[in-house]
Design a protein around this motif. Structure first.
Motif, PDB file in Angstrom:
ATOM      1  N   ALA A 193       0.854  -1.156  -0.175  1.00  0.00           N
ATOM      2  CA  ALA A 193      -0.145  -0.063  -0.060  1.00  0.00           C
ATOM      3  C   ALA A 193       0.965   1.262  -0.098  1.00  0.00           C
ATOM      4  CB  ALA A 193      -0.817  -0.044   1.047  1.00  0.00           C
ATOM      5  N   LEU A 194       1.817   1.178  -0.797  1.00  0.00           N
ATOM      6  CA  LEU A 194       2.769   2.435  -1.070  1.00  0.00           C
ATOM      7  C   LEU A 194       2.415   3.232  -2.161  1.00  0.00           C
ATOM      8  CD1 LEU A 194       6.189   0.744   0.117  1.00  0.00           C
ATOM      9  CD2 LEU A 194       4.597   2.055   1.567  1.00  0.00           C
ATOM     10  N   HIS A 195       2.816   4.451  -2.111  1.00  0.00           N
ATOM     11  CA  HIS A 195       2.281   5.130  -3.440  1.00  0.00           C
ATOM     12  C   HIS A 195       3.251   6.080  -4.067  1.00  0.00           C
ATOM     13  CE1 HIS A 195      -1.338   4.272  -0.851  1.00  0.00           C
ATOM     14  NE2 HIS A 195      -1.847   4.094  -2.047  1.00  0.00           N
ATOM     15  N   SER A 196       4.392   6.196  -3.578  1.00  0.00           N
ATOM     16  CA  SER A 196       5.637   6.740  -3.989  1.00  0.00           C
ATOM     17  C   SER A 196       7.021   6.098  -3.698  1.00  0.00           C
ATOM     18  CB  SER A 196       5.442   8.144  -3.470  1.00  0.00           C
ATOM     19  OG  SER A 196       5.988   8.175  -2.246  1.00  0.00           O
ATOM     20  N   THR A 197       8.017   6.808  -4.491  1.00  0.00           N
ATOM     21  CA  THR A 197       9.260   6.155  -4.228  1.00  0.00           C
ATOM     22  C   THR A 197       9.655   6.489  -2.570  1.00  0.00           C
ATOM     23  OG1 THR A 197       9.832   6.367  -6.555  1.00  0.00           O
ATOM     24  CG2 THR A 197      11.639   6.500  -4.879  1.00  0.00           C
ATOM     25  N   ALA A 198       9.344   7.823  -2.443  1.00  0.00           N
ATOM     26  CA  ALA A 198       9.494   8.411  -0.927  1.00  0.00           C
ATOM     27  C   ALA A 198       8.897   7.279   0.146  1.00  0.00           C
ATOM     28  CB  ALA A 198       9.092   9.782  -0.582  1.00  0.00           C
ATOM     29  N   GLU A 199       7.587   6.956   0.010  1.00  0.00           N
ATOM     30  CA  GLU A 199       7.052   6.115   0.761  1.00  0.00           C
ATOM     31  C   GLU A 199       7.845   4.594   1.054  1.00  0.00           C
ATOM     32  OE1 GLU A 199       2.948   5.792   0.090  1.00  0.00           O
ATOM     33  OE2 GLU A 199       2.518   7.583   0.713  1.00  0.00           O
ATOM     34  N   LEU A 200       8.211   4.072  -0.510  1.00  0.00           N
ATOM     35  CA  LEU A 200       8.885   2.769  -0.577  1.00  0.00           C
ATOM     36  C   LEU A 200      10.068   2.838   0.013  1.00  0.00           C
ATOM     37  CD1 LEU A 200       9.378   0.848  -3.850  1.00  0.00           C
ATOM     38  CD2 LEU A 200      11.236   1.352  -2.399  1.00  0.00           C
ATOM     39  N   VAL A 201      10.872   3.952   0.013  1.00  0.00           N
ATOM     40  CA  VAL A 201      12.153   4.234   0.799  1.00  0.00           C
ATOM     41  C   VAL A 201      11.914   4.208   2.301  1.00  0.00           C
ATOM     42  CG1 VAL A 201      14.244   5.354   1.274  1.00  0.00           C
ATOM     43  CG2 VAL A 201      13.306   5.270  -1.286  1.00  0.00           C
TER      44      VAL A 201
END
Length: 212
Positions: A193-201
């Motif tokens: 439930a991640l929506h951006s590279t920043a959230e993934l990192v």
């Protein structure tokens, strides 16, 4: 009859890298409770440490996903440096493994951003009244954390993406095509439930994976 003195007002430090979130939390706190005194704001882990060193605080409301905050190890070091500080984590990450790791590292509360402002204020009042912090124990019925549902390949892609690797670089490292690498990345982001590279990192950091 002598009335007891009112409790001292709480000094709160709001730590979130989104200004609009900090503004909303500050408004809620001042409107919902007479216990709140000063409210400082920080957008990075470094600012948190600097403000605590300069002014101190009674309660830290902490977002784990902001720059400079590296998961449970960071929380543990903060607890050792400020043993009297009430650490309340307010995060979008709701998986049980992360919750347990953060509570065991020394946080007093682990609250989801999907919750209500009433839950946040109730937690602050519990701490103010000296009640016990959240127990760091698993639920009796185990529900797999989102990270546990990732395939081995998706875990490899997550680790590489957290280091800033592009789809082409991930494909080269894993000997797969960039298109396949991109598909794995899309799948794992959907599962988590991640929506951006920043959230993934940020999620990878919470799991203890190295980041760029």
């Amino acid at each position: 009859m002598t009335l007891p003195y009112p409790p001292p007002l709480l000094r709160v430090l709001l730590a979130d890298d989104h200004g609009i979130v900090r503004e909303g939390l500050k408004m809620v706190m001042h409107q919902a409770s007479e216990l709140i005194g000063s409210v400082d704001e920080a957008a990075t882990g470094e600012q948190v440490l600097a403000l605590l060193a300069a002014h101190g605080a009674d309660v830290l409301v902490l977002d784990l996903g902001m720059p400079g905050v590296a998961g449970s190890g960071w929380v543990r070091a903060l607890r050792e440096r400020h043993p009297a500080l009430h650490i309340m984590v307010l995060t979008a990450n709701t998986d049980e493994r992360s919750r347990l790791a953060i509570l065991e590292a020394g946080a007093d509360e682990y609250l989801a951003k999907t919750g209500s402002s009433r839950e946040l204020m109730a937690a602050i009042e519990r701490l103010q009244n000296g009640h016990d912090k959240q127990p760091a124990r698993a639920q009796s019925t185990h529900t797999p954390a989102p990270a546990e549902t990732l395939t081995r390949r998706e875990q490899q892609v997550l680790a590489l993406a957290a280091q800033g690797a592009t789809a082409a670089q991930i494909g080269q490292a894993l000997h797969i095509s960039p298109l396949t690498a991109r598909k794995h990345r899309e799948n794992l982001m959907r599962k988590l439930a991640l929506h951006s590279t920043a959230e993934l990192v940020a999620y990878a950091v919470r799991l203890g994976l190295p980041s760029a």
